[in-house]
Design a protein around this motif. Structure first.
Motif, short mmCIF file in Angstrom:
data_model
loop_
_atom_site.label_atom_id
_atom_site.label_comp_id
_atom_site.label_asym_id
_atom_site.label_seq_id
_atom_site.Cartn_x
_atom_site.Cartn_y
_atom_site.Cartn_z
N UNK A 37 -7.49 1.31 3.96
CA UNK A 37 -7.45 0.77 2.60
C UNK A 37 -6.10 1.07 1.95
N UNK A 38 -5.63 2.29 2.13
CA UNK A 38 -4.33 2.66 1.58
C UNK A 38 -3.21 1.81 2.16
N UNK A 39 -3.24 1.58 3.45
CA UNK A 39 -2.23 0.74 4.09
C UNK A 39 -2.29 -0.68 3.53
N UNK A 40 -3.49 -1.21 3.43
CA UNK A 40 -3.65 -2.59 2.95
C UNK A 40 -3.15 -2.75 1.51
N UNK A 41 -3.44 -1.78 0.67
CA UNK A 41 -3.04 -1.91 -0.73
C UNK A 41 -1.55 -1.65 -0.92
N UNK A 42 -1.00 -0.66 -0.24
CA UNK A 42 0.41 -0.31 -0.42
C UNK A 42 1.33 -1.25 0.34
N UNK A 43 1.09 -1.44 1.62
CA UNK A 43 2.02 -2.20 2.45
C UNK A 43 1.75 -3.71 2.49
N UNK A 47 -5.48 -6.30 -2.94
CA UNK A 47 -6.36 -5.61 -3.88
C UNK A 47 -7.48 -4.98 -3.06
N UNK A 48 -8.06 -3.87 -3.53
CA UNK A 48 -9.15 -3.25 -2.76
C UNK A 48 -10.28 -4.22 -2.40
N UNK A 49 -10.61 -5.12 -3.32
CA UNK A 49 -11.68 -6.08 -3.04
C UNK A 49 -11.34 -6.97 -1.85
N UNK A 50 -10.06 -7.32 -1.72
CA UNK A 50 -9.63 -8.14 -0.58
C UNK A 50 -9.80 -7.38 0.73
#
Length: 77
Positions: A37-43, A47-50
């Protein structure tokens, strides 16, 4: 300018390395998902929902595109 990403995520382009890292470093299964989740949101800029609505195939496809982008940037510097 060199761009870097988490070595365990980018090394070798294999989600198996990430999976192994998550299982080895986390005492709890949820920590692995938090890392992703951290990778997806930062890099990836998700959005968390995505992240939570994406399938594993969608996530890893986006990850591979990100990895190729980082490699291309690093190759040109």
């Amino acid at each position: 300018m060199r761009i870097s990403c988490d070595a365990a995520l980018c090394a070798g382009g294999s989600h198996k390395k990430v999976r192994g890292r998550g299982a080895a470093s986390a005492g709890k299964p949820g920590e692995y998902l938090n890392d992703l989740l951290g990778f997806a949101t930062v890099h990836l800029g998700w959005q968390p929902e995505s992240f939570w609505r994406s399938t594993p195939s969608e996530f890893w496809a986006a990850f591979l595109v990100f990895q190729k982008k980082v490699q291309a940037i690093n190759a040109s510097s």
